[in-house]
Design a protein around this motif. Structure first.
Motif, mmCIF file in Angstrom:
data_model
loop_
_atom_site.group_PDB
_atom_site.id
_atom_site.type_symbol
_atom_site.label_atom_id
_atom_site.label_comp_id
_atom_site.label_asym_id
_atom_site.label_seq_id
_atom_site.Cartn_x
_atom_site.Cartn_y
_atom_site.Cartn_z
ATOM 1 N N GLN A 195 -7.315 12.739 2.866
ATOM 2 C CA GLN A 195 -8.720 12.160 3.212
ATOM 3 C C GLN A 195 -9.333 12.923 4.597
ATOM 4 O OE1 GLN A 195 -9.375 7.948 3.785
ATOM 5 N NE2 GLN A 195 -7.607 7.497 2.363
ATOM 6 N N GLN A 229 2.074 10.334 -5.394
ATOM 7 C CA GLN A 229 0.570 9.409 -5.151
ATOM 8 C C GLN A 229 -0.324 10.303 -5.541
ATOM 9 O OE1 GLN A 229 0.245 8.095 -1.325
ATOM 10 N NE2 GLN A 229 1.522 6.314 -1.803
ATOM 11 N N VAL A 291 0.575 -0.918 -8.168
ATOM 12 C CA VAL A 291 0.045 0.454 -8.428
ATOM 13 C C VAL A 291 -0.593 1.343 -7.631
ATOM 14 C CG1 VAL A 291 0.528 0.240 -11.190
ATOM 15 C CG2 VAL A 291 -1.617 -0.037 -10.021
ATOM 16 N N GLY A 295 -9.277 0.323 -0.244
ATOM 17 C CA GLY A 295 -10.160 -0.253 0.492
ATOM 18 C C GLY A 295 -11.341 0.349 0.871
ATOM 19 N N GLY A 318 -5.060 4.769 -2.959
ATOM 20 C CA GLY A 318 -3.828 5.575 -3.207
ATOM 21 C C GLY A 318 -2.877 5.047 -4.404
ATOM 22 N N LEU A 319 -2.837 5.974 -5.562
ATOM 23 C CA LEU A 319 -2.113 5.539 -6.778
ATOM 24 C C LEU A 319 -0.862 6.025 -6.624
ATOM 25 C CD1 LEU A 319 -4.660 7.022 -9.407
ATOM 26 C CD2 LEU A 319 -4.859 4.664 -8.261
HETATM 27 C C1 FA5 Z 1 -0.175 3.885 0.791
HETATM 28 O O1 FA5 Z 1 0.545 4.836 0.661
HETATM 29 C C2 FA5 Z 1 -1.530 4.079 1.037
HETATM 30 N N1 FA5 Z 1 -1.772 5.379 1.686
HETATM 31 C C3 FA5 Z 1 -2.398 3.738 -0.007
HETATM 32 C C4 FA5 Z 1 -3.957 3.879 0.363
HETATM 33 C C5 FA5 Z 1 -4.572 4.752 0.122
HETATM 34 C C6 FA5 Z 1 -4.501 2.601 0.611
HETATM 35 C C7 FA5 Z 1 -5.998 4.794 0.427
HETATM 36 C C8 FA5 Z 1 -5.693 2.247 1.031
HETATM 37 C C9 FA5 Z 1 -6.592 3.645 1.045
HETATM 38 P P1 FA5 Z 1 1.437 2.081 -0.264
HETATM 39 O O2 FA5 Z 1 2.502 2.353 0.746
HETATM 40 O O3 FA5 Z 1 1.346 0.721 -0.777
HETATM 41 O O4 FA5 Z 1 0.163 2.612 0.309
HETATM 42 O O5 FA5 Z 1 1.711 3.041 -1.632
HETATM 43 C C10 FA5 Z 1 0.785 3.058 -2.405
HETATM 44 C C11 FA5 Z 1 1.365 3.026 -3.938
HETATM 45 O O6 FA5 Z 1 2.286 3.836 -4.052
HETATM 46 C C12 FA5 Z 1 2.201 1.565 -4.221
HETATM 47 O O7 FA5 Z 1 1.281 0.734 -4.650
HETATM 48 C C13 FA5 Z 1 3.229 1.972 -5.366
HETATM 49 O O8 FA5 Z 1 2.333 2.206 -6.431
HETATM 50 C C14 FA5 Z 1 3.535 3.357 -4.848
HETATM 51 N N2 FA5 Z 1 5.001 3.498 -3.897
HETATM 52 C C15 FA5 Z 1 4.964 3.038 -2.820
HETATM 53 N N3 FA5 Z 1 6.270 3.114 -2.469
HETATM 54 C C16 FA5 Z 1 6.886 3.905 -3.442
HETATM 55 C C17 FA5 Z 1 8.252 4.352 -3.640
HETATM 56 N N4 FA5 Z 1 9.123 4.508 -2.964
HETATM 57 N N5 FA5 Z 1 8.704 4.762 -5.097
HETATM 58 C C18 FA5 Z 1 7.475 4.697 -5.964
HETATM 59 N N6 FA5 Z 1 6.242 4.448 -5.903
HETATM 60 C C19 FA5 Z 1 5.687 3.908 -4.557
#
Ligand code: FA5
Length: 348
Positions: A195, A229, A291, A295, A318-319
């Motif tokens: 970003q 991601q 998933v 925000g 972030g997917l």
């Molecule tokens: C984040 O990493 C944020 N950067 C996402 C974000 C981006 C939020 C932009 C707001 C705006 P989080 O740690 O929840 O968020 O990870 C995002 C997604 O990555 C999770 O919903 C999940 O689907 C996946 N994820 C997280 N950790 C793991 C893992 N260890 N193994 C596989 N998938 C994972």
């Protein structure tokens, strides 16, 4: 093998033995020629070679009889016998070449490739399920007008944390178990630093997606230490949370079909305010699976990217691509994606 002509001339008058030898040497030529052309293979030809010019052959028999000649006669007889031997050798050589050619063409025609035989198909590889889903998701966002960017996997701490409103000692840094490399660098824990890199590079309005590997100290059925991601964000004047919801709905319907089961939950990320997470029903795991996080981009983050938060607003998400793949392909454990078992991978 007989020394035939040797016995034909005995007790000859002076000069008689010489004449006899010369006549016999000449007389060898015609039958030799006929015999060689009658030879049908190299074995037969070799037998004939021995018969004519072998140690016990016809020409050697003539040579032996030279002992009976006078000193004057010997060179004359020797010359004639040698000339005939040379002619016989020539005949042998040319017949040998013919027979070798014949043998070669027989061999070649026996070995002819049958082009009508069915071929052996080479084993074909296929794209890894994570790559397949990544391509599909990128395609969906391209269709929605998003532009594709990339960022480094070894990331500067400032881009990975500080610029995203997570300064040193901020408790949110503990939310993502970080793998540190050299001082000031980490294996990026998420794709969100793209970003900042994109904001610094592009001017608003912008709609960007960026996919890639990320790393965390984390491992179980829904967590992998290396996973994928895809970051997505859109910045323009008057962007609202409604736009974010609309885009995410559109995306998940495109990926899973119109009847996808999903739910939004309020959440917290330091770089977005307000924040939400989305769960999708995971049939293979028989539970809701988170998933993505998302925000409205925090004003501090826009500023760190060089964008005036007074004039612009944006949303980001972030997917978790691996989890999206697990739902898409009904995979019950995320770790199966990385065991490289071809029996598993062949199913996709
Ligand atoms: C984040 O990493 C944020 N950067 C996402 C974000 C981006 C939020 C932009 C707001 C705006 P989080 O740690 O929840 O968020 O990870 C995002 C997604 O990555 C999770 O919903 C999940 O689907 C996946 N994820 C997280 N950790 C793991 C893992 N260890 N193994 C596989 N998938 C994972």
């Amino acid at each position: 093998m007989s020394d035939g002509p040797e016995t034909a001339t005995t007790e000859a008058a002076p000069g008689g033995e010489l004449k006899a030898l010369i006549a016999e040497a000449r007389a060898l030529l015609a039958p030799a020629k006929e015999a060689f052309s009658g030879a049908n293979d190299l074995k037969q030809l070799e037998d004939l070679r021995l018969e004519y010019i072998g140690k016990k052959g016809k020409l050697s028999g003539l040579n032996r009889r030279m002992g009976k000649l006078s000193a004057d006669e010997k060179p004359i007889a020797g010359k004639v016998i040698n000339e005939h031997k040379a002619q016989i050798l020539d005949l042998l050589k040319s017949r040998k070449e013919q027979l070798e050619m014949k043998a070669l063409s027989q061999q070649l025609s026996g070995e002819r490739i049958d082009v009508t035989l069915p071929g052996v198909r080479p084993a074909r590889g296929s794209l890894h399920p994570v790559e397949q889903v990544t391509q599909e998701i990128l395609g969906i966002f391209r269709d929605l007008g998003f532009h594709v960017e990339e960022g480094p996997e070894i990331e500067n701490e400032w881009f990975n944390f500080d610029a995203l409103n997570m300064p040193d000692n901020h408790p949110a840094r503990d939310m993502q178990d970080t793998l540190y490399t050299e001082r000031g660098h980490v294996l990026r824990t998420h794709t969100s630093p793209v970003q900042i890199r994109s904001m610094k590079k592009l001017d608003p309005p912008m709609a960007v997606v960026a996919a890639g590997k990320v790393y965390r100290h984390d491992s179980d059925a829904t967590h992998s230490p290396m996973f994928h991601q895809m970051e997505g964000f859109l910045i323009d004047e008057d962007v609202s949370f409604g736009h974010l919801k609309g885009v995410l709905h559109e995306f998940l319907r495109a990926l899973y079909g119109a009847d996808v089961k999903l739910r939004f939950r309020p959440s917290f990320f330091p770089f977005t305010e307000p924040s939400a997470e989305v769960d999708v029903w995971w049939e293979a795991g028989n539970k809701w699976l988170e998933v993505l996080g998302s925000g409205m981009i925090h004003p501090n983050v826009l500023e760190n990217g060089g964008i005036d938060p007074e004039n612009f607003s944006g949303f980001a998400f972030g997917l978790g691509i691996d989890r999206l793949a697990c739902i898409k392909f009904q995979i019950p454990d995320i770790r199966l994606l990385y065991e490289n078992d071809v029996r598993f991978l062949r199913q996709f």
